[in-house]
Write a protein that holds these residues in place. Structure first.
Motif, PDB file in Angstrom:
ATOM      1  N   LYS A 121       0.877  -1.179   0.000  1.00  0.00           N
ATOM      2  CA  LYS A 121       0.000   0.000   0.000  1.00  0.00           C
ATOM      3  C   LYS A 121       0.910   1.222   0.000  1.00  0.00           C
ATOM      4  N   PRO A 122       1.366   1.601  -1.163  1.00  0.00           N
ATOM      5  CA  PRO A 122       2.310   2.715  -1.192  1.00  0.00           C
ATOM      6  C   PRO A 122       1.669   4.016  -0.749  1.00  0.00           C
ATOM      7  N   SER A 123       2.384   4.705   0.088  1.00  0.00           N
ATOM      8  CA  SER A 123       1.905   6.023   0.531  1.00  0.00           C
ATOM      9  C   SER A 123       3.028   7.033   0.278  1.00  0.00           C
ATOM     10  N   VAL A 124       3.473   7.062  -0.955  1.00  0.00           N
ATOM     11  CA  VAL A 124       4.559   7.969  -1.319  1.00  0.00           C
ATOM     12  C   VAL A 124       4.076   8.910  -2.399  1.00  0.00           C
ATOM     13  N   SER A 125       4.685  10.053  -2.445  1.00  0.00           N
ATOM     14  CA  SER A 125       4.414  10.950  -3.564  1.00  0.00           C
ATOM     15  C   SER A 125       5.518  10.711  -4.586  1.00  0.00           C
ATOM     16  N   TYR A 126       5.161  10.748  -5.822  1.00  0.00           N
ATOM     17  CA  TYR A 126       6.099  10.434  -6.888  1.00  0.00           C
ATOM     18  C   TYR A 126       6.736  11.718  -7.402  1.00  0.00           C
ATOM     19  N   SER A 127       8.059  11.702  -7.422  1.00  0.00           N
ATOM     20  CA  SER A 127       8.746  12.881  -7.939  1.00  0.00           C
ATOM     21  C   SER A 127       9.029  12.745  -9.427  1.00  0.00           C
ATOM     22  N   THR A 128       9.083  11.505  -9.893  1.00  0.00           N
ATOM     23  CA  THR A 128       9.347  11.283 -11.330  1.00  0.00           C
ATOM     24  C   THR A 128       8.441  10.179 -11.838  1.00  0.00           C
ATOM     25  N   GLY A 129       8.323  10.132 -13.136  1.00  0.00           N
ATOM     26  CA  GLY A 129       7.551   9.058 -13.769  1.00  0.00           C
ATOM     27  C   GLY A 129       8.187   7.712 -13.549  1.00  0.00           C
ATOM     28  N   SER A 130       9.524   7.652 -13.516  1.00  0.00           N
ATOM     29  CA  SER A 130      10.189   6.362 -13.331  1.00  0.00           C
ATOM     30  C   SER A 130       9.947   5.814 -11.925  1.00  0.00           C
ATOM     31  N   ALA A 131       9.822   6.680 -10.929  1.00  0.00           N
ATOM     32  CA  ALA A 131       9.520   6.223  -9.573  1.00  0.00           C
ATOM     33  C   ALA A 131       8.127   5.618  -9.524  1.00  0.00           C
ATOM     34  N   ARG A 132       7.195   6.260 -10.223  1.00  0.00           N
ATOM     35  CA  ARG A 132       5.821   5.742 -10.292  1.00  0.00           C
ATOM     36  C   ARG A 132       5.823   4.376 -10.967  1.00  0.00           C
ATOM     37  N   GLN A 133       6.572   4.229 -12.054  1.00  0.00           N
ATOM     38  CA  GLN A 133       6.637   2.946 -12.763  1.00  0.00           C
ATOM     39  C   GLN A 133       7.257   1.870 -11.883  1.00  0.00           C
TER      40      GLN A 133
END
Length: 73
Positions: free
Chosen positions: A6-18
């Protein structure tokens, strides 16, 4: 093994989201593995039972054939 990410992170880049999405997909895939393994095991047991039954039937037919041939002598 049961993973429920259950990720509770904000994504700084598209690669982190991927990367997070890929990890979640992997976790979902591994969560279904035990169920698939149990189904495969059950199927193999059924195949084994059918094989044993067919071996017994074949043995019975051979035995009957041998007895029939012996009675013709």
């Amino acid at each position: 093994m049961k993973l429920q990410p259950k990720p509770s992170v904000s994504y700084s880049t598209g690669s982190a989201r991927q990367l997070v999405e890929g990890a979640m997909e992997f976790a979902q895939m591994t969560a279904s593995a035990p169920t698939a393994f149990q189904k495969d095991t059950a199927n193999l047991k059924n195949v084994e039972k059918a094989f044993v039954a067919s071996e017994k039937a074949l043995g019975d037919m051979l035995h009957n054939g041998i007895e029939w041939m012996a009675s013709k002598k």
